[in-house]
Write a protein that holds these residues in place. Structure first.
Motif, PDB file in Angstrom:
ATOM      1  N   LEU A   1       7.628   4.141 -13.915  1.00  0.00           N
ATOM      2  CA  LEU A   1       7.554   3.984 -12.462  1.00  0.00           C
ATOM      3  C   LEU A   1       6.269   4.578 -11.899  1.00  0.00           C
ATOM      4  CD1 LEU A   1      11.232   4.637 -11.308  1.00  0.00           C
ATOM      5  CD2 LEU A   1       9.904   2.548 -10.983  1.00  0.00           C
ATOM      6  N   GLN A   2       5.793   5.662 -12.499  1.00  0.00           N
ATOM      7  CA  GLN A   2       4.519   6.237 -12.052  1.00  0.00           C
ATOM      8  C   GLN A   2       3.375   5.256 -12.281  1.00  0.00           C
ATOM      9  OE1 GLN A   2       3.932  10.114 -13.805  1.00  0.00           O
ATOM     10  NE2 GLN A   2       5.700  10.995 -12.773  1.00  0.00           N
ATOM     11  N   SER A   3       3.428   4.568 -13.405  1.00  0.00           N
ATOM     12  CA  SER A   3       2.416   3.546 -13.687  1.00  0.00           C
ATOM     13  C   SER A   3       2.500   2.412 -12.657  1.00  0.00           C
ATOM     14  CB  SER A   3       2.614   2.993 -15.101  1.00  0.00           C
ATOM     15  OG  SER A   3       1.653   2.005 -15.391  1.00  0.00           O
ATOM     16  N   LEU A   4       3.726   2.045 -12.285  1.00  0.00           N
ATOM     17  CA  LEU A   4       3.928   0.999 -11.271  1.00  0.00           C
ATOM     18  C   LEU A   4       3.372   1.458  -9.915  1.00  0.00           C
ATOM     19  CD1 LEU A   4       5.175  -1.724 -10.381  1.00  0.00           C
ATOM     20  CD2 LEU A   4       7.321  -0.488  -9.967  1.00  0.00           C
ATOM     21  N   ILE A   5       3.645   2.706  -9.566  1.00  0.00           N
ATOM     22  CA  ILE A   5       3.152   3.255  -8.296  1.00  0.00           C
ATOM     23  C   ILE A   5       1.626   3.230  -8.258  1.00  0.00           C
ATOM     24  CG2 ILE A   5       2.947   5.382  -6.932  1.00  0.00           C
ATOM     25  CD1 ILE A   5       5.861   6.009  -7.793  1.00  0.00           C
ATOM     26  N   LYS A   6       1.010   3.622  -9.355  1.00  0.00           N
ATOM     27  CA  LYS A   6      -0.451   3.584  -9.416  1.00  0.00           C
ATOM     28  C   LYS A   6      -0.953   2.151  -9.198  1.00  0.00           C
ATOM     29  CE  LYS A   6      -4.338   4.156 -12.588  1.00  0.00           C
ATOM     30  NZ  LYS A   6      -4.761   4.524 -13.961  1.00  0.00           N
ATOM     31  N   GLY A   7      -0.298   1.195  -9.825  1.00  0.00           N
ATOM     32  CA  GLY A   7      -0.678  -0.208  -9.654  1.00  0.00           C
ATOM     33  C   GLY A   7      -0.549  -0.662  -8.204  1.00  0.00           C
TER      34      GLY A   7
ATOM     35  N   ILE B   1      -3.454   0.595  -6.186  1.00  0.00           N
ATOM     36  CA  ILE B   1      -4.646  -0.227  -6.422  1.00  0.00           C
ATOM     37  C   ILE B   1      -4.588  -1.498  -5.584  1.00  0.00           C
ATOM     38  CG2 ILE B   1      -5.871  -1.617  -8.166  1.00  0.00           C
ATOM     39  CD1 ILE B   1      -4.997   0.550 -10.224  1.00  0.00           C
ATOM     40  N   ALA B   2      -3.385  -2.091  -5.499  1.00  0.00           N
ATOM     41  CA  ALA B   2      -3.217  -3.318  -4.706  1.00  0.00           C
ATOM     42  C   ALA B   2      -3.340  -3.050  -3.205  1.00  0.00           C
ATOM     43  CB  ALA B   2      -1.855  -3.937  -5.007  1.00  0.00           C
ATOM     44  N   MET B   3      -3.144  -1.800  -2.788  1.00  0.00           N
ATOM     45  CA  MET B   3      -3.225  -1.430  -1.368  1.00  0.00           C
ATOM     46  C   MET B   3      -4.607  -0.870  -1.024  1.00  0.00           C
ATOM     47  SD  MET B   3       0.523   0.449  -1.202  1.00  0.00           S
ATOM     48  CE  MET B   3       0.576   0.806   0.555  1.00  0.00           C
ATOM     49  N   GLU B   4      -5.637  -1.387  -1.675  1.00  0.00           N
ATOM     50  CA  GLU B   4      -6.982  -0.817  -1.572  1.00  0.00           C
ATOM     51  C   GLU B   4      -7.439  -0.575  -0.136  1.00  0.00           C
ATOM     52  OE1 GLU B   4     -11.565  -2.113  -2.542  1.00  0.00           O
ATOM     53  OE2 GLU B   4     -10.007  -2.741  -3.935  1.00  0.00           O
ATOM     54  N   LYS B   5      -7.199  -1.539   0.751  1.00  0.00           N
ATOM     55  CA  LYS B   5      -7.675  -1.404   2.126  1.00  0.00           C
ATOM     56  C   LYS B   5      -6.993  -0.260   2.865  1.00  0.00           C
ATOM     57  CE  LYS B   5      -9.041  -6.245   2.751  1.00  0.00           C
ATOM     58  NZ  LYS B   5      -8.822  -7.502   3.515  1.00  0.00           N
ATOM     59  N   GLN B   6      -5.781   0.064   2.455  1.00  0.00           N
ATOM     60  CA  GLN B   6      -5.032   1.123   3.120  1.00  0.00           C
ATOM     61  C   GLN B   6      -5.278   2.499   2.502  1.00  0.00           C
ATOM     62  OE1 GLN B   6      -3.357   1.250   5.760  1.00  0.00           O
ATOM     63  NE2 GLN B   6      -2.644  -0.788   6.277  1.00  0.00           N
ATOM     64  N   LEU B   7      -5.953   2.549   1.360  1.00  0.00           N
ATOM     65  CA  LEU B   7      -6.087   3.815   0.639  1.00  0.00           C
ATOM     66  C   LEU B   7      -6.718   4.938   1.461  1.00  0.00           C
ATOM     67  CD1 LEU B   7      -6.956   2.816  -3.047  1.00  0.00           C
ATOM     68  CD2 LEU B   7      -4.809   3.615  -2.101  1.00  0.00           C
ATOM     69  N   PRO B   8      -7.785   4.701   2.208  1.00  0.00           N
ATOM     70  CA  PRO B   8      -8.337   5.809   3.006  1.00  0.00           C
ATOM     71  C   PRO B   8      -7.321   6.399   3.981  1.00  0.00           C
ATOM     72  CG  PRO B   8      -9.937   4.032   2.849  1.00  0.00           C
ATOM     73  CD  PRO B   8      -8.661   3.500   2.287  1.00  0.00           C
TER      74      PRO B   8
ATOM     75  N   LEU C   1      -2.038  10.219  -8.896  1.00  0.00           N
ATOM     76  CA  LEU C   1      -1.973   8.756  -9.045  1.00  0.00           C
ATOM     77  C   LEU C   1      -2.815   8.067  -7.972  1.00  0.00           C
ATOM     78  CD1 LEU C   1       1.860   8.279  -9.741  1.00  0.00           C
ATOM     79  CD2 LEU C   1       0.000   8.139 -11.400  1.00  0.00           C
ATOM     80  N   LEU C   2      -2.754   8.583  -6.756  1.00  0.00           N
ATOM     81  CA  LEU C   2      -3.530   8.016  -5.650  1.00  0.00           C
ATOM     82  C   LEU C   2      -5.030   8.146  -5.924  1.00  0.00           C
ATOM     83  CD1 LEU C   2      -3.629   6.865  -2.754  1.00  0.00           C
ATOM     84  CD2 LEU C   2      -3.508   9.217  -1.917  1.00  0.00           C
ATOM     85  N   ILE C   3      -5.441   9.305  -6.395  1.00  0.00           N
ATOM     86  CA  ILE C   3      -6.858   9.534  -6.695  1.00  0.00           C
ATOM     87  C   ILE C   3      -7.331   8.595  -7.796  1.00  0.00           C
ATOM     88  CG2 ILE C   3      -8.475  11.207  -7.713  1.00  0.00           C
ATOM     89  CD1 ILE C   3      -6.844  13.386  -6.190  1.00  0.00           C
TER      90      ILE C   3
END
Length: 543
Positions: A104-110, A113-120, A140-142
């Motif tokens: 699940l941690q791997s899924l969260i990281k993925g 990545i898909a939420m790139e525009k929201q990351l900041p 994971l976020l970093i």
């Protein structure tokens, strides 16, 4: 006035409807029976996105820990939060990551990545979280943030993460900033040299050593000498040795009293390199005023820089200096750096002795085992969260990925390299060797970070694949067991395996050296790697 009342009424009604939508979904979920029904309702939270969904889903994720259908429903919650896609939903993913298993941690990281525009926006709120449990999610976020193309948007947020209470978060932020190659980011990392956690401080030193201009951060390096333990002091002295002058010599002089012989050796070398003979007078003054214990240390530094030895006898030293000072020249003192980074490239302590190399990393299922270096004992049944509490123990795949990442970062541009991971299947990073440019190193590190243990051990297959590259002349092979699949799998003798590899090498125009590393290897697995290393002029190392 009526217009204002109307607007207020509309706002209230909207909030009421949103609340009603959430409440109705919560009631529907609570009354659902069976895993399939519950999953269907959870998906509605992601589809309909009623206000407050992220908070509810985060609480429910943690509550499902003991549920028999918990893992499946937690997966649906992660998917729903990602579908909501808001910054608040992203922060919820950060908060629940500690309660997730590795899959699940791997899924969260993925999803990050898909939420790139929201990351900041996610990072801005996530890095303000103070709970210890949020550390896993922050890391994971970093990791996902490293893939964002706009360094200017990300770097300031990562700098904030350098101040996080958790050392794992600080280290992750430092590694991400290094990959971004933003000058202000490296300057921020330099301050970590004085970090209270020795692993964080050592990482900062490694990053500075690999930078183009460590001398730029002289002030931070000198400051760390005053606040750190011996291990960090040595690493800093290793960096300072390449920029020795009168100012540096003056700053390191007090360390002539150190009980650590390696520290004193560096001090002597830096003083000698300064070519300022007034430091002999200063050492004599220190010897005169030192305690009995300190006198032995200072006298040793005096002997090293002068080439003569009068022990702790201050009178004899003064008599010698009166006669010698007019024509005095410092003794020549060589430094052999113990630590990689200052011109020394290593993989698990073995030198990188070629500029055409392939790293081969075992990612079979057994690499998920927890490993204790001192005894080689396997400690299974631990969760990822438990590992942080274990002293001297870590998951084998994580040890491998960490060292591979560190090594790749230090590779110079004249080196061409590739990375292979292998289990039952063989996965190369690239189809041929690539130069160690900044971009290629970042891509290879991403490849390494995504390695996950699964399957069997196809050792011969990966060596055969690596040797098909006509340019390579050195292999660095890391594994934790004997071959279990592919050609020369479980039943083949070690001699037959070695003979087949040597035959492949003999057919090449360019010979190949093999350096091998094993996690407490025994039996056939050890025999194969030791023989290959010896036959090709390489080395074998137990980890």
């Amino acid at each position: 006035m009526k217009k204002l009342l109307l607007i207020s009424l509309l706002v209230a009604l909207t909030a009421s409807f949103a609340s009603a939508d959430l409440n109705s979904l919560v009631r529907e979920y609570r009354s659902a029976t069976g895993m399939s029904e519950r999953a269907t309702v959870l998906r509605k939270f992601g589809d309909e996105k009623p206000k407050g969904s992220a908070t509810f889903l985060a609480r429910e994720f943690q509550a499902l820990g003991d549920d028999k259908d918990g893992n499946y429903l937690q997966t649906i919650i992660v998917e729903a939060l990602a579908k909501i896609g808001s910054a608040k939903a992203g922060v919820a993913l950060v908060e629940i990551a500690y309660a997730a298993d590795e899959g699940l941690q791997s899924l969260i990281k993925g999803k990050f990545i898909a939420m790139e525009k929201q990351l900041p926006a996610i990072a801005k709120s996530a890095f303000a979280l103070r709970s210890k449990s949020s550390a896993v999610g922050k890391v994971l976020l970093i990791s996902a943030m490293q893939r964002v193309k706009s360094a200017k948007r990300i770097a300031p947020l990562l700098e904030k993460a350098l101040k996080d209470k958790n050392p794992e978060v600080r280290m992750a932020a430092a590694e991400a900033l290094e990959l971004l190659q933003v000058p202000r980011g490296i300057a921020a990392i330099a301050k970590l040299l004085s970090d209270p956690d020795p692993e964080v401080a050592m990482l900062a030193a490694d990053i500075l050593a690999a930078s183009n201009n460590p001398e730029k951060y002289r002030r931070e390096i000198l400051a760390a000498l005053k606040s750190s333990g011996d291990k960090i002091k040595l690493r800093c002295l290793d960096l300072l040795a390449g920029m020795a002058d009168k100012k540096v010599a003056r700053e390191v002089l007090p360390l002539a009293k150190s009980e650590n012989a390696e520290i004193r050796h560096y001090v002597a070398a830096i003083i000698a390199a300064s070519d300022d003979y007034t430091f002999v007078d200063r050492l004599l003054s220190m010897l005169k005023n030192a305690t009995d214990k300190e006198k032995l240390a200072v006298a040793g530094v005096l002997a090293a820089v002068s080439g003569v030895d009068h022990g702790t006898d201050i009178a004899k030293w003064k008599e010698w200096w009166e006669k010698a000072k007019e024509d005095f020249r410092y003794a020549s003192i060589e430094i052999s750096p113990t630590y990689s980074g200052a011109g020394t490239l290593t993989f698990f302590g073995t030198g990188i002795d070629s500029n055409k190399i392939i790293f081969i990393i075992d990612t079979s299922q057994s690499m998920s085992e927890v490993y204790e270096k001192s005894t080689g004992k396997k400690i299974t049944g631990r969760t990822t969260a438990d590992l942080d509490k274990l002293s001297g123990k870590a998951m084998k795949i994580e040890v491998a990925k960490k060292e591979l990442t560190r090594c790749i970062k230090t590779l110079t541009k004249d080196i061409k390299f590739n990375v292979f991971s292998f289990s039952t299947a063989i996965s190369p990073w690239k189809t041929k060797l690539h130069p160690a440019t900044r971009k290629n190193k970042a891509d290879a590190i991403d490849f390494a970070k995504d390695m996950e243990p699964r399957g069997l051990t196809n050792l011969f297959g990966v060596i055969e694949a690596a040797l098909s590259d006509k340019e390579v002349d050195t292999l660095y092979i890391l594994t934790d067991g004997e071959p279990t699949t592919g050609r020369f799998g479980r039943t083949a003798a070690a001699d037959a395996f070695v003979a087949a590899v040597l035959e492949l090498i003999a057919k090449r125009k360019k010979k190949v050296r093999i350096h091998a590393f094993g996690f407490y290897l025994r039996g056939r697995g050890r025999a194969i790697l030791v023989s290959l290393a010896q036959a090709t002029g390489g080395s074998f190392k137990d980890l």
